[in-house]
Design a protein around this motif. Structure first.
Motif, PDB file in Angstrom:
ATOM      1  N   GLY A  28      72.647  38.627  35.009  1.00  0.00           N
ATOM      2  CA  GLY A  28      73.055  38.127  33.709  1.00  0.00           C
ATOM      3  C   GLY A  28      73.584  39.161  32.746  1.00  0.00           C
ATOM      4  N   ARG A  71      71.916  35.943  28.260  1.00  0.00           N
ATOM      5  CA  ARG A  71      70.618  35.598  28.826  1.00  0.00           C
ATOM      6  C   ARG A  71      70.473  36.306  30.172  1.00  0.00           C
ATOM      7  NH1 ARG A  71      67.582  30.034  30.709  1.00  0.00           N
ATOM      8  NH2 ARG A  71      68.998  30.145  32.485  1.00  0.00           N
ATOM      9  N   SER A  85      68.198  37.028  33.594  1.00  0.00           N
ATOM     10  CA  SER A  85      67.227  36.382  34.473  1.00  0.00           C
ATOM     11  C   SER A  85      66.615  37.423  35.394  1.00  0.00           C
ATOM     12  CB  SER A  85      67.889  35.291  35.318  1.00  0.00           C
ATOM     13  OG  SER A  85      68.444  34.273  34.519  1.00  0.00           O
ATOM     14  N   TYR A 139      62.980  35.035  31.988  1.00  0.00           N
ATOM     15  CA  TYR A 139      64.244  35.056  31.270  1.00  0.00           C
ATOM     16  C   TYR A 139      64.127  35.897  30.006  1.00  0.00           C
ATOM     17  CZ  TYR A 139      64.921  30.944  34.210  1.00  0.00           C
ATOM     18  OH  TYR A 139      65.003  30.090  35.283  1.00  0.00           O
TER      19      TYR A 139
END
Length: 119
Positions: A8, A19, A21, A78
């Protein structure tokens, strides 16, 4: 043994969002999870952590802008980063630790994902 793989990362303009991950190779339900980052020429520093009960902790530099979450069913963590600043530019590392007391020396590290914020 837990393997952590981040994804990400990328380039974003100041004020934008990303975001990240972190996918784990096994169950994370018993681990404290979190993120560290290392800016160019600087030491690796703590960003945020999340406990098994979803209790969170943040570095003052990201509080109010970053949000950590976990999905134990997917063995994934996350990091939502909003209102990003050039000083957020760094390699971001996902970590896992069995013990919150030793979280600053995590048991497992991912390989890192690069985040760059342009002004």
């Amino acid at each position: 043994q837990v393997q952590l793989v981040e994804s990400g990362g990328g380039l974003v303009q100041a004020g934008g969002s990303l975001r990240l991950s972190c996918a784990a190779s096994g169950s994370i339900s018993s681990y404290f999870m979190g993120w560290f980052r290392q800016a160019p020429g600087k030491e690796r520093v703590f960003v945020t952590s999340i406990a098994w009960n979803s209790r969170t902790n943040y570095a003052s530099s990201v509080k109010g802008r970053f949000t950590i979450s976990r999905d134990d069913a997917r063995n994934t963590v996350y990091l939502q980063m909003n209102d990003m600043k050039p000083e957020d530019t760094a390699v971001y590392y996902c970590v896992a630790s069995r013990n919150i007391a030793t979280f600053m020396v995590p048991d497992y590290w991912g390989q890192g994902t690069q985040v760059a914020v342009s002004s």
